[in-house]
Each structure stands twice: as C-alpha cells, then as structure tokens.
Design an enzyme around this catalytic site. Structure first.
Site, PDB file in Angstrom:
ATOM      1  N   TRP B 123       0.814  -1.211   0.000  1.00 23.00           N
ATOM      2  CA  TRP B 123       0.000   0.000   0.000  1.00 23.00           C
ATOM      3  C   TRP B 123       0.852   1.267   0.000  1.00 23.00           C
ATOM      4  O   TRP B 123       1.868   1.357   0.683  1.00 23.00           O
ATOM      5  CB  TRP B 123      -0.888  -0.022   1.250  1.00 23.00           C
ATOM      6  CG  TRP B 123      -1.505   1.289   1.560  1.00 23.00           C
ATOM      7  CD1 TRP B 123      -0.908   2.350   2.213  1.00 23.00           C
ATOM      8  CD2 TRP B 123      -2.814   1.737   1.206  1.00 23.00           C
ATOM      9  NE1 TRP B 123      -1.789   3.402   2.297  1.00 23.00           N
ATOM     10  CE2 TRP B 123      -2.959   3.052   1.695  1.00 23.00           C
ATOM     11  CE3 TRP B 123      -3.887   1.144   0.540  1.00 23.00           C
ATOM     12  CZ2 TRP B 123      -4.133   3.786   1.521  1.00 23.00           C
ATOM     13  CZ3 TRP B 123      -5.059   1.869   0.383  1.00 23.00           C
ATOM     14  CH2 TRP B 123      -5.171   3.171   0.869  1.00 23.00           C
ATOM     15  N   ASP B 126      -0.229   9.160   0.579  1.00 21.81           N
ATOM     16  CA  ASP B 126       0.200  10.540   0.283  1.00 21.81           C
ATOM     17  C   ASP B 126       1.632  10.664  -0.238  1.00 21.81           C
ATOM     18  O   ASP B 126       2.538  10.024   0.280  1.00 21.81           O
ATOM     19  CB  ASP B 126       0.155  11.393   1.549  1.00 21.81           C
ATOM     20  CG  ASP B 126      -1.194  11.423   2.226  1.00 21.81           C
ATOM     21  OD1 ASP B 126      -1.318  12.157   3.221  1.00 21.81           O
ATOM     22  OD2 ASP B 126      -2.111  10.710   1.782  1.00 21.81           O
ATOM     23  N   TRP B 150      -3.972   0.366   4.101  1.00 22.56           N
ATOM     24  CA  TRP B 150      -3.297   1.371   4.929  1.00 22.56           C
ATOM     25  C   TRP B 150      -2.945   0.795   6.297  1.00 22.56           C
ATOM     26  O   TRP B 150      -3.724   0.068   6.900  1.00 22.56           O
ATOM     27  CB  TRP B 150      -4.224   2.586   5.097  1.00 22.56           C
ATOM     28  CG  TRP B 150      -3.609   3.673   5.920  1.00 22.56           C
ATOM     29  CD1 TRP B 150      -2.811   4.688   5.490  1.00 22.56           C
ATOM     30  CD2 TRP B 150      -3.730   3.842   7.342  1.00 22.56           C
ATOM     31  NE1 TRP B 150      -2.435   5.476   6.550  1.00 22.56           N
ATOM     32  CE2 TRP B 150      -2.987   4.987   7.695  1.00 22.56           C
ATOM     33  CE3 TRP B 150      -4.398   3.138   8.347  1.00 22.56           C
ATOM     34  CZ2 TRP B 150      -2.876   5.443   9.010  1.00 22.56           C
ATOM     35  CZ3 TRP B 150      -4.300   3.595   9.658  1.00 22.56           C
ATOM     36  CH2 TRP B 150      -3.538   4.742   9.971  1.00 22.56           C
ATOM     37  N   TRP B 185       4.001  10.164   9.402  1.00 23.48           N
ATOM     38  CA  TRP B 185       3.011  10.586   8.414  1.00 23.48           C
ATOM     39  C   TRP B 185       3.506  11.713   7.531  1.00 23.48           C
ATOM     40  O   TRP B 185       4.681  12.039   7.498  1.00 23.48           O
ATOM     41  CB  TRP B 185       1.714  10.967   9.133  1.00 23.48           C
ATOM     42  CG  TRP B 185       1.024   9.780   9.726  1.00 23.48           C
ATOM     43  CD1 TRP B 185       1.324   8.460   9.528  1.00 23.48           C
ATOM     44  CD2 TRP B 185      -0.079   9.804  10.638  1.00 23.48           C
ATOM     45  NE1 TRP B 185       0.469   7.669  10.255  1.00 23.48           N
ATOM     46  CE2 TRP B 185      -0.400   8.452  10.946  1.00 23.48           C
ATOM     47  CE3 TRP B 185      -0.819  10.826  11.218  1.00 23.48           C
ATOM     48  CZ2 TRP B 185      -1.441   8.113  11.809  1.00 23.48           C
ATOM     49  CZ3 TRP B 185      -1.855  10.480  12.083  1.00 23.48           C
ATOM     50  CH2 TRP B 185      -2.161   9.141  12.369  1.00 23.48           C
ATOM     51  N   THR B 186       2.586  12.355   6.856  1.00 22.62           N
ATOM     52  CA  THR B 186       2.908  13.274   5.772  1.00 22.62           C
ATOM     53  C   THR B 186       3.692  14.506   6.213  1.00 22.62           C
ATOM     54  O   THR B 186       3.491  15.027   7.301  1.00 22.62           O
ATOM     55  CB  THR B 186       1.601  13.682   5.073  1.00 22.62           C
ATOM     56  OG1 THR B 186       1.071  12.508   4.452  1.00 22.62           O
ATOM     57  CG2 THR B 186       1.803  14.755   4.029  1.00 22.62           C
ATOM     58  N   ARG B 249      -2.184  17.878  11.439  1.00 21.95           N
ATOM     59  CA  ARG B 249      -1.252  17.101  10.636  1.00 21.95           C
ATOM     60  C   ARG B 249      -0.974  17.737   9.275  1.00 21.95           C
ATOM     61  O   ARG B 249      -1.703  18.588   8.806  1.00 21.95           O
ATOM     62  CB  ARG B 249      -1.769  15.663  10.451  1.00 21.95           C
ATOM     63  CG  ARG B 249      -3.185  15.531   9.893  1.00 21.95           C
ATOM     64  CD  ARG B 249      -3.630  14.054   9.894  1.00 21.95           C
ATOM     65  NE  ARG B 249      -4.954  13.872   9.326  1.00 21.95           N
ATOM     66  CZ  ARG B 249      -6.097  13.911  10.009  1.00 21.95           C
ATOM     67  NH1 ARG B 249      -6.082  14.135  11.311  1.00 21.95           N
ATOM     68  NH2 ARG B 249      -7.257  13.746   9.399  1.00 21.95           N
ATOM     69  N   ASP B 250       0.119  17.255   8.671  1.00 20.05           N
ATOM     70  CA  ASP B 250       0.537  17.601   7.308  1.00 20.05           C
ATOM     71  C   ASP B 250       1.115  19.011   7.174  1.00 20.05           C
ATOM     72  O   ASP B 250       0.567  19.850   6.451  1.00 20.05           O
ATOM     73  CB  ASP B 250      -0.627  17.426   6.312  1.00 20.05           C
ATOM     74  CG  ASP B 250      -1.381  16.107   6.488  1.00 20.05           C
ATOM     75  OD1 ASP B 250      -2.584  16.055   6.194  1.00 20.05           O
ATOM     76  OD2 ASP B 250      -0.739  15.127   6.932  1.00 20.05           O
ATOM     77  N   GLU B 304      -6.914  18.392   5.350  1.00 24.07           N
ATOM     78  CA  GLU B 304      -5.677  17.589   5.345  1.00 24.07           C
ATOM     79  C   GLU B 304      -4.755  18.130   4.248  1.00 24.07           C
ATOM     80  O   GLU B 304      -5.202  18.806   3.332  1.00 24.07           O
ATOM     81  CB  GLU B 304      -5.997  16.122   5.042  1.00 24.07           C
ATOM     82  CG  GLU B 304      -6.966  15.462   6.017  1.00 24.07           C
ATOM     83  CD  GLU B 304      -7.033  13.955   5.834  1.00 24.07           C
ATOM     84  OE1 GLU B 304      -6.560  13.247   6.729  1.00 24.07           O
ATOM     85  OE2 GLU B 304      -7.567  13.517   4.797  1.00 24.07           O
ATOM     86  N   ASP B 337     -11.222  15.930   4.133  1.00 25.71           N
ATOM     87  CA  ASP B 337     -11.404  14.619   4.749  1.00 25.71           C
ATOM     88  C   ASP B 337     -12.814  14.064   4.512  1.00 25.71           C
ATOM     89  O   ASP B 337     -13.013  12.886   4.272  1.00 25.71           O
ATOM     90  CB  ASP B 337     -11.150  14.765   6.262  1.00 25.71           C
ATOM     91  CG  ASP B 337     -10.670  13.486   6.920  1.00 25.71           C
ATOM     92  OD1 ASP B 337     -10.641  13.446   8.156  1.00 25.71           O
ATOM     93  OD2 ASP B 337     -10.327  12.530   6.202  1.00 25.71           O
TER      94      ASP B 337
END
Lengths: 169, 654
Positions: B123, B126, B150, B185-186, B249-250, B304, B337
């Site tokens: 998988w 992003d 994921w 994460w991103t 996040r991000d 996001e 989202d």
C-alpha cells in the site's frame, strides 16, 4: 403543616420531572445512534458491550468494528461447515472464504488502526469494504445463498458503523 | 480498496450525492451480467482470436480506420451498445440472479501500471517531501511495508533524474521514536538559505497524539539522501489549545516572510470549520503561533494536506514558495477529509499578518463547487518548487477503486499520478492549468496521425496496435453549420444543470455531444471507458463545454466503483476543443483545453486487457458532425526498479 407537605410534594414532583427530562434526552449511545440509519440495531449492538456506556464516538466505532470482526469469524465458520453439507457450492464458498478473510485480515485491522490513530477516513474505507465483500460473496450463489441472513447482518452493521465513523471525520 | 463513493446505501447528511443515489446504489452494487462465466470464456476466446487477427490483418484495418466516416453499420452498433447497457441496468436489479466476479491473476497482473510511480508491492498513499537535490528528484511516500491496505506507515523513498524513470531506495524513515511510534506521516521539505534541507512531518505519538517533527539528511553530501536524522528535541509542535489531538497534521513547505522569518501552515478543524493554522520560526525548532488563521471556511470539515504557494499572474514558469509581490497570486489548497476531494482557490496573501483572502468567496476552499485539481480520483496532493527547471510540480495520490480483496490478491494498492506542472491560467486568471511534465515524452515510441470526420452516432475503431500504454493528443471541431443551427435555435434552452455525473454518461445523446475517445475498450465495446466532450447551451446563450470520463461501463466486474467524472471546462473564443489522454493499464488521465480540467480514473477491465485492448473514436451527438485531428503514441515502460550502483551517472533510460 399542610403548606410544608405541599411544598415537599411539589419539590419531589419537580425533581421527578427533571430526572425524567434528563433520562429522555438519551445516553451518548442513543444520541449517536439517532444519527445512523438503524437506531435499534445500533443501540442493541452498543449496549451489548460493557464498554459502550462509557465510550466516546471513537470508542463506539471500535466496538462496532469488533462486532464486524465477530460476525466475520462466525460467517467463516459457517462457510467452513458448508463445504461438507453443500459440496456443490464449492466455488461460491471459495470466493466467500476469500472475501471474508479479507474482512478479517485487511478491513478490520485497517479500521482499528485508523480510528485509534485519528485518521478515520481509512477506517471508513475498511468498513465500507466489509459490506462490499459480503455482497460479492452473496452474489456468488446466484440467488440460492445459504448465507443471506449473515450477509444482511454484515451489510447493516457496516452501514451503521460507517455512519458513526463519518462522525469522526 | 473500495472508495467512499457510495458503494452501499448510506444516509449521510454530509454526502448529498450518495443520498440522491442511494436508491440506485443497490442496483449498481448488484449490476452483474447474468452469464458472466460465458462472457469470461468467450472473452478469453475472443482475446486469442483477436491476437491472431491482429498479427495477420494489421495493414488493412489501419487503412479502414483512417478513412472511415459515418456508416449506418456503426450507428447500429452504437445504438446496440447503448441499449445493451440500459438493459444491463434494468435486468440486474435482482441481486440473486447475479454472480460474483472471479478475478484471476491474469486480469489482476495486467492492472499494474508501466509508467506511473508505484512501489513494488503493498500500500501507498500521500506523496511526501518532494524535492530536487544534487541532480536527483526525490520522492517520498506514505507506505505500508506489511500489507496492501493502509497501516504501519513508514516513509518510502525513490529518486529519478527526470521525474519519470524512478529508482527505488531503502525506506527513509520508520516509527522508531515515541513521537512517531504510531506513524511517520505526511510532511514537506524546505530549503534553507544555505541550500540545506529541513523536513517537517507529522508523527503519531505513542499516545496517539498528532505532533510535528523535524528531520534532516544525515549526510548532506549524499545525493541520494539515503539516511535521515530526527531532531533530538522532537516534537517541535504539539496540538495547540483548542485543537484536537487528532486534528493536527501535514505541515507545509515553509516560506520566507518579509521580516526574514520562516512561516508554515498546518490544516485542522474547529467543529465543522476547516482551518489552516499559521506558525513563524527562525530555526524550525521553536515556533510562534499566530492568533489568527491563514484562512478558514465553515462547513468544510478537516483540512488535510494543506498546500500554500505563489503563482505568477503573467509568466508560465513556477515560483519558489517564498516569492511574493504584485505580479503574484497565492493558492491555498486543502484535501477535504469529508469528501476525499482536493480543492484549491486563488487569492491574495497578506504577509504582514499572515492571512489570505480568496478572489471568489463563493468558490472558497472546500466548498463543494470550488475548483479541483482533478475531477476524478485524486487526493492528498502536494506541490514543490523544482529549482532545476523553474517549475512548480504537482504530485497526487491515486488510490484504487476496486475491492480490498482484489488489492490483497494482487498484492498492491495505489499509484501516483504523473507529475504535472502547475501555473495560473494567464488567459482566464481564475483557475490553474496543469500538464504532464515534458519528460514524459521520452517514453513516446512510435506514433500514428489521424484526421477523421465522423458524423452523428458513429463509433470508429482507431488502429494503433497495442492500446494499453498510450499518449493521445487530439483536437476536435464541430462543423460550423451544425454549431450555428444549435446556437440560433431558440427552442434549445440553456442546460444549467448539466453535469457529467447526472447526465447519464456517454450514451446520453445531445445535439452537440458527447464525442471523444473510448479507451481500454474491447472489440465489441462490452467494456469501454469513454473520455469525451459534451457541448451544450449555457447561460446567456453561450456554448458551455463539459469534459467527462465515464467508467460506468469500463468493466464487467461489479465489485469496483464505476463513477462518471468530470466538469465544465472553459473554452475561450477562437480555441478548438483539445484533449490529451494518458492510458497506462488501470489508470486513465484526461486533460482538456491544455489542462484547464483534468480527470484521473481507475479502470479494471476483465476483457479489454493485453492484446484485446482497443481504442475507439466516437461521436454520439444527434446533430453534429465532428472533425477529429489526433496523434497516438505508444508509450514505453519507465522500467521503475530498485536502485543499483549501475544507475549512478546514468541520466535516463530510454
């Protein structure tokens, strides 16, 4: 004296009314389930789990995913039993076995991780897919499915769970 | 992996589209042809027969295709196809008569793309920290090393000299600290003034809190940037008061303010209002949070993968993220989202207080009618400034539209879109224009040029040989007399509500459309993916053009999502209708009017695979004759493979 009695009675009535009002506003489970398409199913599933009464929305979603997991295991057992009873259905049962194993090994872990970690969209994907896999399995029997009742349960639980997961987005 | 596009009936007040389709969904879900086994066997037989046919009759078919105009036979077959598909819909309302689709490994292995980035297995989601450094384009990505769904997320890593020929590198970052134990994460990269790189990324802590962390290359002299070090003082940012621990996040690439400080933005939400928080920093280790937000839009939910960057009002080159000035507009983009849609808006940035105002508030970021990079399957996108060639490049995550069982069986899930340049449309000034990077042309092999005039109700096979890896550039013109007749006809009213999704797809015939190509089609058109224009009357009696991709008949399989995607595309006076289509196995990318409207689709045919894949040109209009002038290239594979020492110093593989 009579005045005192009357005041006591009035106070009791007021307290009773307040309690009734509070109770009728509903628990978190009821309030959450109101926003799904199957209130009764939602409430009965969540109430049947001891964690339900103290869970937040994430917790409620995780309880339902646990129900999906339980239903998947039950269905896989049923599928395994059917190989002997209905050997003519082998091909459809093979496909169903694959589909339900996907729910157990891919959809459920994905949903649990996603909801616990606060990226519910992947949880929504997993929950939707559980319903898809159940439908695909059902379709393989060309109208003569021995699993219809289990399929319908999965579809319903998947829908309710999805509605709750969407509240986390 | 199933997407959220309403596979099952769900009543959701946030998703009106699924509500309106909820009655149809059970039918769609159960839309299975009755004799699938027969179809599969005859399909396989057809493939074998066709391969034989291709080998022996190549020359004559080409001639026929090139000179064909309208023919009653073609019209009949077109009508037949339309009827068949309608029949299929009504017949398949009963679930129990329909059989599940058995995917076999032949069908599944065909789905892997030849020139789109995807890891060897498992998988991906992003795009992360894209950048150009010491001669290499770097691409990082959210990756699950353990499964085709994921989870267990790490940073995958790949490099390329040309954004097309990628080389897999070892995993760049894993969850080995308490502050990213539950996920690396991103994040995004920023180049400091001295040319060094800092990477900001979101970590999911051991207590499931979303925080921002700082990382940097362990060895800046390594052009491959193999190893990354994490700042010992991480996290550098934690959710501020009032922001949820899981709504943070991000982080974006930083830009320089006029005071010399660096500034970043991070998406979040407060109740249902999507917001973008803004922070200033000098060292990327300590930050000042602004009391105000960069921007917010009510009722858009969590933002996001926020992206923020300048675009030139007049030039068609990209701009470094720090550029500001009168010749510049700023774009805010966010991934919604709630709807899995990437929206952007163009506006004005005020550096003095770190705020941004949209040019058109009615299509502000996240509003359902706001502009999108892409009207198909496209999410979590991120741009970077390519200082090598002075371009702003856009990456987009293209997920699967199939079932997770199929993903598990085939062992992988998701691809990236072909990187696109992004500039402001200097003619309309209201939207961006995207185009596949020039370097993709290095994959072009042989080509064929065609000029065809096709009358109403025609389908014409386009003989190009293999049709699974193609680059098509086409120009269309509607015959002037037909246009004029339509235009002057007062009885034809403005079609205000016309949209690709509600129009009934490519079989719904209007006066001036639909017309275009059917890709990933089989000989009998039982599977096909039309990519087309539909011209209709808009407001003030002007013509309105819509660009769509219809995947509803793309496959016999029924455990995949098959939407009709698309949108209005601005066509300015004097412009011909142009489209470009990249076909690469299970992904189709369409670009209209030089990239004003883009549509990415995932397609999973069961019969139109390998040698059985065909290309058709069609004109399903009732009144208009259309001239199509186009070129079709065979596209080579990009041969994406693990990096080896032999690759060092090799500019690109051809």
């Amino acid at each position: 004296m009579k005045m005192m009695m009357m005041m006591k009675v009035m106070m009791m009535v007021m307290v009773m009314v307040m309690v009734m009002v509070m109770v009728s506003e509903g628990s978190i489970i009821e309030q959450t389930c109101k926003e799904t398409q199957d209130f009764n199913l939602c409430v009965s599933l969540l109430n049947s789990d001891p964690r339900g009464s103290s869970a937040d929305t994430s917790g409620l979603a995780l309880i339902l995913i646990d129900k999906i997991k339980g239903l998947t295991t039950k269905t896989l057992n049923e599928i395994n039993g059917l190989y002997k009873k209905r050997p003519e259905l082998k091909r459809a049962l093979d496909e169903c076995s694959r589909r339900y194993k996907t729910i157990l090994n891919a959809d459920v872990p994905e949903a649990i991780e996603a909801i616990s970690k606060g990226v519910p969209k992947f949880g929504e994907d997993g929950v939707i897919d559980a319903g898809v896999e159940a439908s695909v399995c059902e379709g393989g029997f060309k109208g003569k499915s021995p699993l219809t009742s289990l399929t319908k349960s999965m579809q319903k639980i998947s829908n309710v769970t999805r509605a709750i997961v969407r509240m986390l987005l | 992996m199933a997407s959220t596009e309403a596979l099952l009936p769900v009543t959701s007040r946030q998703d009106p589209l699924s509500e309106s389709r909820s009655d149809q969904i059970p039918e769609t879900r159960r839309r299975r042809p009755i004799k699938v086994h027969l179809a599969v066997y005859s399909g396989l037989l057809l493939i074998a027969l066709y391969v034989a046919l291709i080998v022996t009759h190549d020359g004559s078919t080409a001639q026929h295709g090139a000179k064909d105009e309208s023919s009653t036979e073609s019209r009949a077959s077109l009508a037949g196809v339309s009827e068949k598909s309608n029949d299929r819909v009504s017949r398949l309302s009963d679930d129990r008569k329909v059989e599940a689709f058995p995917w076999n490994n032949t069908m599944l292995s065909w789905q892997r793309t030849a020139f789109h980035f995807q890891p060897e297995k498992n998988w991906m989601n992003d795009p992360n920290g894209p950048l150009f450094y010491k001669g290499w384009y770097h691409f990082f990505y959210q990756y699950n090393p353990n499964a085709a769904v994921w989870g267990d997320i790490v940073w995958g890593h790949a490099v390329s000299k040309d954004l097309i020929h990628w080389l897999y590198l070892p995993i760049a970052m894993v969850p080995d600290q308490w502050y990213d134990a539950n996920g690396v994460w991103t994040g995004s990269a920023t180049f400091l003034d001295d040319g060094s790189i800092v990477m900001l990324y979101t970590g999911s802590t051991d207590k499931f809190v979303q925080v921002q962390n700082l990382a940097y290359p362990e060895d800046p002299s390594d052009p491959l940037l193999l190893k990354w070090a994490k700042f010992s003082g991480n996290p550098v940012l934690v959710p501020p008061p009032g922001i949820g621990a899981k709504d943070f996040r991000d982080p974006t690439t930083a830009w320089k303010t006029s005071t010399g400080k660096w500034r970043i933005t991070i998406g979040s939400k407060i109740n249902r209002t999507g917001i973008s928080l803004i922070y200033d920093t000098t060292d990327f280790k300590t930050y000042e949070k602004h009391d105000t937000l960069l921007h917010q839009v009510p009722n858009t939910g969590m933002w996001e993968c926020v992206d923020f960057y300048p675009v030139s009002k007049t030039q068609v080159n990209g701009l470094d993220t720090s550029v500001n000035g009168p010749g510049v507009k700023h774009v805010i983009k966010a991934s919604m989202d709630d709807t899995r849609i990437d929206h952007y808006a163009i506006g004005t940035y005020y550096d003095s207080n770190g705020t941004w105002v949209p040019d058109n508030p009615s299509i502000d970021v996240g509003i359902s009618t706001a502009l999108r990079y892409d009207y198909g399957k496209f999410y979590a996108s991120k741009t970077f400034y390519d200082q090598n060639k002075g371009r702003r490049i856009l990456w987009g995550w293209i997920g699967e539209s199939d079932s997770e069982a199929a993903d598990v069986q085939k062992g992988w899930s998701s691809v990236q879109g072909i990187p696109r340049t992004v500039v402001l449309d200097t003619r309309t000034r209201k939207n961006l224009v995207q185009w596949p990077v020039e370097e993709i042309k290095s994959l072009r092999l042989s080509s064929k040029k065609f000029d065809m005039t096709i009358g109403p109700g025609t389908v014409v096979p386009v003989d190009v040989g293999s049709a699974t890896q193609l680059d098509i550039e086409a120009e269309f013109e509607i015959k002037t007399e037909d246009l004029k007749l339509f235009f002057d006809d007062d009885s034809v009213e403005a079609d205000k509500k016309f949209s690709c999704e509600t129009s009934g797809g490519s079989t719904a015939r209007g006066a001036l459309g639909p017309f275009g190509f059917s890709v990933l089609a089989d000989e009998s058109l039982s599977e096909q993916t039309p990519v087309y224009f539909y011209v209709t009357k808009g407001k003030h009696s002007k013509l309105k053009t819509v660009f769509c991709t219809d995947t509803s008949r793309s496959t016999m399989a029924n455990d995949v999502v098959k939407p009709i995607y698309g949108s209005f595309v601005p066509v300015l006076k004097g412009e011909k209708l142009t489209m470009r289509i990249l076909v690469d196995h299970s992904i189709v990318e369409g670009f209209a009017q030089g990239g004003r409207t883009c549509i990415t689709s995932r397609v999973y045919p069961t019969k139109a695979i390998y040698g059985a894949t065909k290309l058709f040109l069609f004109n399903n209009a009732i009144d208009a004759t259309v001239t199509a002038s186009f070129k079709v290239w065979q596209m080579n594979s990009a041969f994406i493979h693990p990096y080896s020492p032999d690759d060092l110093g090799v500019p690109s593989r051809t």
